[in-house]
Structures are given as C-alpha cells and as structure tokens.
Design a protein around this motif. Structure first.
Motif, PDB file in Angstrom:
ATOM      1  N   LEU A  59       2.969  10.541   5.939  1.00 20.59           N
ATOM      2  CA  LEU A  59       2.998  11.862   6.584  1.00 20.59           C
ATOM      3  C   LEU A  59       4.416  12.375   6.650  1.00 20.59           C
ATOM      4  O   LEU A  59       4.660  13.579   6.501  1.00 20.59           O
ATOM      5  N   LEU A  77       1.103   4.218  -2.774  1.00 19.78           N
ATOM      6  CA  LEU A  77       0.835   5.629  -2.454  1.00 19.78           C
ATOM      7  C   LEU A  77       2.021   6.508  -2.852  1.00 19.78           C
ATOM      8  O   LEU A  77       1.849   7.585  -3.424  1.00 19.78           O
ATOM      9  N   TYR A  98      -2.445  15.884   7.786  1.00 21.64           N
ATOM     10  CA  TYR A  98      -2.480  15.365   9.153  1.00 21.64           C
ATOM     11  C   TYR A  98      -3.915  15.131   9.595  1.00 21.64           C
ATOM     12  O   TYR A  98      -4.229  14.141  10.246  1.00 21.64           O
ATOM     13  N   TYR A 107      -5.586   3.355   6.662  1.00 20.03           N
ATOM     14  CA  TYR A 107      -4.272   2.736   6.531  1.00 20.03           C
ATOM     15  C   TYR A 107      -3.736   2.362   7.899  1.00 20.03           C
ATOM     16  O   TYR A 107      -4.066   2.980   8.893  1.00 20.03           O
ATOM     17  N   ARG A 108      -2.835   1.388   7.904  1.00 22.61           N
ATOM     18  CA  ARG A 108      -2.226   0.996   9.166  1.00 22.61           C
ATOM     19  C   ARG A 108      -1.163   2.024   9.547  1.00 22.61           C
ATOM     20  O   ARG A 108      -0.728   2.840   8.750  1.00 22.61           O
ATOM     21  N   TRP A 109      -0.714   1.944  10.797  1.00 24.52           N
ATOM     22  CA  TRP A 109       0.156   2.975  11.350  1.00 24.52           C
ATOM     23  C   TRP A 109       1.432   3.191  10.533  1.00 24.52           C
ATOM     24  O   TRP A 109       1.787   4.350  10.245  1.00 24.52           O
ATOM     25  N   ARG A 113       0.778   5.263   7.466  1.00 23.20           N
ATOM     26  CA  ARG A 113       0.475   6.646   7.825  1.00 23.20           C
ATOM     27  C   ARG A 113       1.766   7.387   8.170  1.00 23.20           C
ATOM     28  O   ARG A 113       1.996   8.511   7.737  1.00 23.20           O
ATOM     29  N   ALA A 114       2.618   6.722   8.958  1.00 23.46           N
ATOM     30  CA  ALA A 114       3.870   7.367   9.366  1.00 23.46           C
ATOM     31  C   ALA A 114       4.728   7.684   8.154  1.00 23.46           C
ATOM     32  O   ALA A 114       5.279   8.779   8.032  1.00 23.46           O
ATOM     33  N   VAL A 151       0.844  -1.206   0.000  1.00 24.34           N
ATOM     34  CA  VAL A 151       0.000   0.000   0.000  1.00 24.34           C
ATOM     35  C   VAL A 151       0.878   1.253   0.000  1.00 24.34           C
ATOM     36  O   VAL A 151       0.646   2.190  -0.765  1.00 24.34           O
ATOM     37  N   SER A 211      -6.611  14.634   7.680  1.00 26.69           N
ATOM     38  CA  SER A 211      -7.374  13.623   6.961  1.00 26.69           C
ATOM     39  C   SER A 211      -6.793  12.231   7.161  1.00 26.69           C
ATOM     40  O   SER A 211      -7.527  11.253   7.132  1.00 26.69           O
ATOM     41  N   TYR A 212      -5.489  12.124   7.396  1.00 24.67           N
ATOM     42  CA  TYR A 212      -4.929  10.794   7.598  1.00 24.67           C
ATOM     43  C   TYR A 212      -5.330  10.208   8.944  1.00 24.67           C
ATOM     44  O   TYR A 212      -5.153   9.026   9.174  1.00 24.67           O
ATOM     45  N   ARG A 213      -5.831  11.057   9.835  1.00 23.01           N
ATOM     46  CA  ARG A 213      -6.231  10.545  11.132  1.00 23.01           C
ATOM     47  C   ARG A 213      -7.341   9.509  10.983  1.00 23.01           C
ATOM     48  O   ARG A 213      -7.428   8.552  11.716  1.00 23.01           O
ATOM     49  N   SER A 214      -8.215   9.724  10.005  1.00 23.74           N
ATOM     50  CA  SER A 214      -9.324   8.784   9.833  1.00 23.74           C
ATOM     51  C   SER A 214      -9.136   7.913   8.596  1.00 23.74           C
ATOM     52  O   SER A 214     -10.078   7.292   8.137  1.00 23.74           O
ATOM     53  N   ALA A 215      -7.904   7.874   8.085  1.00 22.87           N
ATOM     54  CA  ALA A 215      -7.673   7.093   6.865  1.00 22.87           C
ATOM     55  C   ALA A 215      -7.635   5.604   7.196  1.00 22.87           C
ATOM     56  O   ALA A 215      -7.293   5.226   8.307  1.00 22.87           O
TER      57      ALA A 215
END
Lengths: 548, 382
Positions: free
Chosen positions: A237, A158, A220, A228-230, A233-234, A154, A222-226
C-alpha cells in the motif's frame, strides 16, 4: 497528434461490443492517432485488431515472471542501490523523497539491460536481502508487523509484478516506442502510470491521467480482505500511495471522474490548477425516458446485494413506508454479493413482516426495464464510488432518492432527495414524500434526466479531451526529445495548437518540403503551414462549453 | 469491520436513535474510535482509515459533526489516537501430518516395487527361454515404471521417469545378488518419497517461523544430510533383508544365514546400491524444488551410462557405482544449495500440499501456485 493510451486490464477497445470509455474516446477524436499500450492480465490475449487504433502493444503484467537473465555482476551494484532507495522510501517515513530516484534509476537500468533483466533481478537473492534488511530496520513502518521470511518472499514477488512495466520494451524513439508519441494518456492510474512516468523522464513526453474510481482507494479497499500478512500489506500500500503521489506530481493534467475522486487526488498531492473533473460519458443518454408509472406505487432498489450497498436499510425504511402506504411495493434488483447474503436479506424482510410486497428480482433483463418498473428509484448504499448507476437511473426520468455518500451529492444535486446513510426514518420519509406527490416526482425526474444528459453525455468528454490535448501540447516545449541532440533551447508556445493535429493519413503523406520544421526526426504528420484539418465532430462550439 | 454484518441478530435499525442527544459529548470522536477500533489498529496509514470510514458511510457532512473539515482530517485524528496493533502472527502453517507422509511412502513403495517384482519373477521363470521374452517383459515393466515415476507427460518429468525406470530395471537383469539389491532399491523408493516429504514439511515449518533469510538457511542446512542418512539406513536394512531372503531361497554352504547374507554381495555391489539410493533421493529433492530439468537429465545420464557400460562388457555393479556416483557428485551439492533457497521452500511446501496421493506425481508446478498466491490485485475492482 500521436497519443499513447496506457491502461491496465482486458482489451478496452472492442469495436463490435459497443465500445468502452477508451473506445468512445478513440472514435470521437478521429483527427488524432492512438496507440494502445496495454498491461494485460496475461491469460486472455484479446482481439488484437484494434479498430481505429494504430497499434496495440501488450505486456503480460501478472502471473509468471518473464524469462530473462539477471544483470551482470558489475551492474548488479547499481540495481541494488536503486532498489535500496526504493525500498527505503517505502518503509522509512523520512526517506519518502527517494522513491522517485529509485524508480527512475530502475527504469533507466531496465531500459539499458533489456527486458527481463529487472524482473530477474527483483526475484534474485540480492534484491530479497535488500528488502529484508531495510524493512526490518529500526524506524521502519513495517517493523511493527515483525516481517518474516515468507513475507519477504511474497512482498518481493508482488513488487516484481508491480514494477514489470518498467521493463517493457516500449521505450525509445523508434516507431514503436513511447519516445515517438506526443502525449501519453493514462487511463486508470496505478501501475499503468509507470510507463508514462518513465517516458516523461526519458523522453520528456507529457502525460494526462484519467481515473474513474481511484486506483489507490480501490487498493486500500481490496487489500483489507487480502490474504497477506500486515507487513506485506503495509509495503504494497505504501508503494501504491507513493506511486500515486509521484504520478499526480508529474502529470500534466489530471481528469478525475468526479469531485469525490478529485478530493482524494488533492489529498495525495495533486495540484488543483492541473486537475479538471471530466465526468464519465455514457451512451445511455440517447435512451428514451421511461414510460408511465406502474399502477401501484413501487420503489426500485438496484445494486449488488452486499453489506456495502446496505439493502437492510432499504428493507427497514420500506417497512415504515408500508405502514403508511399499505399498497406500496419494493423491487430489489441485483445479484448476490457474498454468499448467503440474499438469504439474510430475505430473513430481514420476513422478520419485518413485509411478505410479498418485497420481491428480489435478481439480475434484471434490461437496465431500462428495471427503472421503468418503479415510480421512485432508491439507493441506500454506504459508499458510492462510481456515478455510473446513479446517472443511469437519473437518465430514466424517474425521481431518485439516495443516501448522501461519495459521489451522490454532486451527481444528484438538487434533482433528487438526499438522506443521511444508515438511518431508515429519513429514507422512509423521502420515499413517502415522493410516492404521494406525483407532480413533484415527475418534476424531479425530468430535472434529473436533463441534468444527467448534460453532464454524462459522450460528446462533452470527447470535446474536453480534444481541448486538453491541444492546450497541453501548445504550451509544452516543442520537441523535447530531439532537443538533446541539437542543443536547441526549449521554448514553450513554439507551435500553434493546430500544428499537432495529425489530419487524415492521405493528407499527411507528402511531407511539406518547405515546412519550417527544425527537427525532421520527429516530424509530426501534420500540415504546419496550411489550415488545420478539423476532423469530424470538431465544429460544435457548444460542446466545449458543456464540458465541465 | 464496518458495515452491517449478515446475521439474524442485526436489528439495530429498528431501535436506533437517529437524533443525537441535545448536548454534544465532550469527545465526539471517542465513540467513533470505539466503533472502528479494529480498522484503526490494523491500518497501515491515514488513507486506509479514510477509505474505511467512507465505506461505512461517513462523508464530509458527518466529519463536520466531529469538528473536522473532511474525512481525511478525521482519519488523521483516529490514526494518531489509536495505537497501531498489527494482527499477531498466526501459528506456523500446518505441514502434512506424518500419517499422510507415511501413506504416500507406502503407496510409492507398492507402485514401484510391483512392476520390479513382476519383472524379476518373469526373468527367473523364463531363464531357459530365448532372451527376447526377457527384453519384452523388461520393456513392459519399464514402461509401467516410467508412468509411475514421471506422473505427468512433460519433457523433464518424462526424463525423470525414464531415468528411474532404467536405473531400477538394469540391476534386475543382472545375476542374483544384484537383482536382489535392485528389488531392495525399488522398495527403497518409498523411503525416498518419505525423505522428500519430510524435507518439504521441514521447509514449510521453517518458512513460517524463521525471521530472516539467513536464519532460514541455517535451519535448513542440516535437513538434507539428516534425510539422506535416514534414507541410507533404511535402504541398507532393505538390502540386507533382500540378501537374507535370497540366501534362504538359494542357500550356500557356510556360516549362519545372516552372516552369509552380508557376505553375499561384494563391496562394489553394496557401494553401487548406496550410490543408486543417493542419486534417487537427490534427484527427487531437486524435482520437488522445481528443478525437474536437472533432476531428469541427471537420472537419464546415469541410466544411459549404466546401460552403455554394461553393454560394453563392464560388470553391472561397477557400471552402476561409476555412473551413479559421478552424477551424485554433481546433483547432491546442487540439491543442497537449492534447498537452502527460501523460494524453493515455498515451491516445496506448495508442491507437497498439492501433491495428490494418486499417480499424478509430487512435482506439481509450484511457481504457478505461488503466483496465484501473491496476486497484487486480491480483489480487482469491478
């Protein structure tokens, strides 16, 4: 001057639809020549006729990977090395400096191998293996999240989509390319800045970044509720943060839309000397002020019905207002955000015993009528990222009460009442004070209208950018791209600012034979010797002073 | 998460104490830390905490109350004081249940076998009539098979469907033992469907639990041989049953029925049936993994080759063995390579999940779903 507008999203320039920010800028600066480089969503190819735009180039940014062959075996090593630099910078705190190196190497490779090679490489096995090795490495930020195979896939996907602008067929010094423009103007930041960064690296073209609502902050949020796994996201971002930092470092001028955004930009490494707040102009300044107050004292609340706007606070405050002033009414305008939230708000109103004095009006018929329906406009949000709605309310000439969050303080200033967020008592007190004092209400409303008219007019924006463009190019080394060939030393201030003004197309047709131009390949279509042709709208010296 | 949550019990505004107690607590940040603990534990960096704090209404003024110059400094303190605790990896994603897979296999069996059975019956019934009727019936039933196998009217899928139809119809037009084997192969389409569904299920499971790409590849390596062996076992059972039925219908003098059934088909015919089974399963695996082009081309080549060789006078079983075997030699290694790639795993998983039980086929376009799954802008700012 030839200016490349770089932006992301739908076609921002719709001549018949009243025009957006880019459209107003292009219309206002008639003496310059604009080309639009658009990172589109890939689904709807909009109206390709660009009005005053000289050319529209579009790159589908999201969705299916463009067809292309992966690089040849002997070049793959270079790709892997650049990609490794990039990924290490994203996950290892000590290697942040490698981000720019990796990015520019990938840009150079993508340019050499043609469109499609870079996306194909990023989707290939070697790129995935690199990603997997690096982000599971000891000391990596992402190692804590225990990345798995699906995360590698994933995240690789991205990253490939985010880096697609590097493989755009826009680089080069020909007529189509970014090397042939004098200036890039990035509207919106994020991946839209990638072509500008690459163009600066390859051709030495300076760029300006305008951001209304920070791209990084939106990521920041919108990715809070995305979904994707941590680790994903890390990684992503981290990519957006490093990209923003590199953009702010390389940009010649940053023009955030508010001082609130400016604080974020400074935090991300922007240089204060090169940052200048240019408020977002709105055509609503020409609107007439709202008419007389309604018969009953009425509060108007506007915004989407969602927890971030905190309509519950408004309801609680209104319960206290009504206890003091029983004939008061509250009109809540705005559509439901998360499903079920409207019912929740109604339940809160019911529990507070507000009865029919609160009405949920939904989407308003017209924004001016919405403000006119009340005597005082109230904003109870927990976060105000955009000044748009506040400014529009102030332009109506109604007094404004707002929670002191985000941009509220700088937009409202002394012309409205600011209360702390999440506390109904001060909000109710401010509303009552204004509802009871008609003279103060009128005075604050008028002051607010004047303040908004001064700050959010369109003309100061146009004038500010006219000035920024000229100022920027006047002390940018002349003809940086042509310099590598002739071996000439770069000299700032080699041209007067007016040199870069393109002038009308007809006047530019005969290239002055005796023009003291040393690099005919990059002859700007101007009149070096003659008086600069000031386009329409230039002769307003007051406008410059107004642009803060 | 910060912010008031929708819920009937939210009444904090009514009871909230707006003034802080007279003497400030020794550690003012602790309370804030407890409020935003989930945010701080999940945050990837300081700025995420800062954005979260701002979204919950904390500005410079509030940060000053916590003795910080701005929200960023406050966020830094929170980031430093709260240990990172990324959310636990959830359970591996659910694959399809065996009931779903079995149901799909049975439906596939029925849809493929019925046209073949009708065709066989028509061919037997009209043996005395002119061959035009047989050709017509073959065309009609073949068309139905194309429709069933292709699912979608796209070129690669159509090639796949035509290939399957040719390969299934051709044996039916041959003499009795081969027709029986052909009917068994049509029944075996359910087994193909089941094998492919099981592979997708395994791929999804391993994708959710494997730690590295190499581990995933190692786990997937035995999956294809196991699926193929199971399919071949089922297919040989079906063939034997079909031959036994044939022996019952048209008995020959000799030993017991079962022994006779095994001897009814020659070694070439058995090998041809096995090659056909292998070809069908490898093509189906390729199509599910998003490689419908090669799968369709391979099936089409095998079918057309069989037709040509049969027309040229070769025995149908020999033609089948030769053509299917040659194509299998190419497709099977390719399928095993494709299956080892993790991106194929995603496509298979998605294709399998999206595959409806009805006739639209299992080869849904997986990569589009992958794209929508991984959109970098999960919630574009309005």
């Amino acid at each position: 001057m030839r200016i490349a507008l770089l932006t992301e999203g739908v076609h921002p320039y719709a001549p018949r639809a009243g025009g957006s920010w880019c459209g107003r800028l292009v219309e206002g600066l008639a003496e310059h020549e604009f080309r639009l480089y658009l990172l589109s969503t890939g689904d709807g190819v909009g109206d390709r006729s660009g009005g005053r735009l000289r050319a529209v180039h579009e790159l589908p940014m999201w969705g299916r990977r463009p067809a292309g062959r992966a690089p040849a075996l002997h070049r793959r090593r270079l790709y892997v090395r650049a990609h490794r630099d990039l990924v290490r910078a994203l996950v290892l705190p000590g290697e942040r400096a490698g981000f720019a190196t990796g990015l520019y190497q990938l840009a150079a490779l993508a340019r050499a191998d043609g469109a499609g090679a870079l996306p194909a490489f990023l989707a290939s096995g070697p790129a995935r293996r690199t990603l997997e090795q690096e982000w599971g490495a000891p000391g990596a930020d992402t190692a804590a999240g225990q990345p798995q195979v699906c995360d590698v896939l994933v995240a690789g996907d991205l990253l490939e989509q985010c880096l697609r602008p590097l493989a755009a067929p826009w680089y080069g010094t020909d007529e189509e390319g970014l090397g042939a423009v004098d200036l890039c103007h990035v509207v919106g930041g994020g991946p839209a800045a990638l072509p500008a960064l690459a163009a600066k690296q390859l051709h030495g073209v300076p760029f300006v970044v305008t951001e209304h609502g920070l791209h990084l902050r939106e990521q920041y949020r919108s990715y809070r509720s995305a979904p994707y796994r941590w680790p994903v996201r890390a990684l992503l971002l981290s990519f957006f943060r490093l990209l923003a930092e590199e953009t702010y470092r390389q940009a010649a001028v940053l023009t955030p839309g508010s001082a609130y955004d400016q604080r974020w930009q400074l935090r991300c490494g922007a240089n204060q000397a090169r940052t200048r707040v240019v408020h977002e102009g709105t055509p609503a300044v020409a609107r007439a002020a709202a008419g007389p107050d309604p018969d009953r004292p009425t509060l108007v609340w506007a915004g989407a019905l969602e927890p971030g706007r905190d309509p519950a606070l408004m309801l609680h405050a209104f319960a206290r207002v009504r206890a003091e002033l029983p004939e008061a009414r509250l009109r809540m305008y705005g559509e439901e955000g998360p499903p079920g939230y409207l019912a929740h708000c109604r339940a809160v109103a019911e529990r507070l015993g507000l009865g029919t004095s609160v009405t949920f009006e939904g989407r308003p018929a017209g924004i001016a009528e919405m403000w006119e329906a009340g005597s005082v406009v109230v904003f109870s949000a927990l976060a105000q990222c955009s000044p748009r709605l506040l400014a529009d309310a102030m332009l109506s000439g109604r007094a404004v009460v707002s929670t002191e969050v985000g941009v509220a303080r700088e937009v409202v200033g002394p012309t409205g009442l600011l209360v702390p967020p999440r506390s109904p008592q001060p909000l109710a007190g401010a509303c009552l004070a204004l509802l009871r004092d008609e003279e103060r209400r009128a005075r604050l409303g008028l002051a607010g209208r004047l303040r908004a008219q001064e700050r959010f007019a369109v003309e100061p924006v146009v004038a500010a950018f006219r000035e920024i463009y000229l100022e920027l190019l006047s002390h940018w080394p002349a003809f940086p791209a042509g310099d590598g060939v002739t071996g000439e030393r770069l000299r700032p201030f080699a041209r007067p600012a007016e040199y870069w003004v393109t002038g009308t197309r007809a006047a530019a047709e005969p290239p002055a034979a005796g023009a003291p131009d040393r690099t005919p390949g990059r002859l700007p279509k101007g009149m070096p010797g003659g008086a600069p042709d000031t386009g329409p709208g230039v002769a307003e010296p007051g406008a410059l002073a107004e642009a803060v | 998460m910060a912010g008031p949550q929708p819920g009937p019990d939210r009444g904090s505004y009514g009871t909230r104490v707006t003034e802080r107690p007279g003497s400030p607590p020794a550690d003012p940040v602790r309370e804030l830390m407890e409020q935003h603990r989930a945010l701080c534990e999940r945050a990837v960096d300081v700025l995420e905490i800062a954005a979260g704090l701002e979204d919950s209404g904390i500005g410079p003024a509030e940060a000053a109350r916590y003795r910080h110059v701005d929200v960023f400094a406050l966020a830094e303190e929170l980031y430093a004081r709260v240990p990172r605790r990324p959310p636990e990896a959830g359970p591996p994603p659910h694959g399809t249940s065996w009931r779903q897979r079995a149901g799909r296999a049975l439906r596939s069996t029925a849809r493929h076998w019925l046209p073949c059975a009708v065709l066989a019956a028509v061919l037997v019934a009209t043996r005395a009539l002119p061959p035009v009727i047989g050709l017509l019936a073959s065309a009609v039933c073949g068309g139905r098979l194309v429709r069933v196998a292709a699912g979608r009217w796209a070129l690669p899928q159509l090639g796949y469907g035509v290939g399957v139809a040719l390969l299934l119809v051709l044996p039916l037009r041959a003499p009795a033992p081969e027709a029986a084997l052909g009917l068994a192969a049509a029944l075996g389409m359910g087994s193909v469907e089941w094998a492919v569904g099981w592979l997708g299920h395994a791929a999804r499971g391993h994708l959710g639990s494997a730690r590295t790409l190499a581990e995933y590849r190692a786990r997937m390596r035995p999956a294809l041989p196991v699926a193929i062996l199971l399919h071949l076992a089922v297919l040989s059972g079906l063939c034997f049953a079909a031959l036994a039925v044939l022996t019952e219908l048209a008995p020959r003098p000799g030993p017991a029925v079962l022994h006779q059934a095994a001897l009814r088909a020659s070694g070439t015919q058995w090998a041809g049936a096995a090659a056909l089974g292998l070809l069908l399963v490898s093509a189906a695996v390729l199509r599910l993994g998003g490689r419908a082009g090669p799968a369709g081309a391979g099936l089409l080549a095998a079918g057309a080759g069989s037709v040509l060789l049969t027309a040229a006078g070769s025995a149908p079983a020999t033609a089948q063995l030769f053509c299917c075997g040659a194509v299998v030699a190419l497709l099977l290694p390719y399928a095993s390579v494709v299956l080892g790639r993790p991106e194929t795993g995603i496509e298979i998983g998605i294709g399998e999940r999206a595959a409806p039980g009805s006739g639209t086929g299992t080869g849904t376009d997986g990569s589009a779903a992958l794209d929508s799954r991984s959109d970098p802008r999960p919630d574009p700012p309005s």
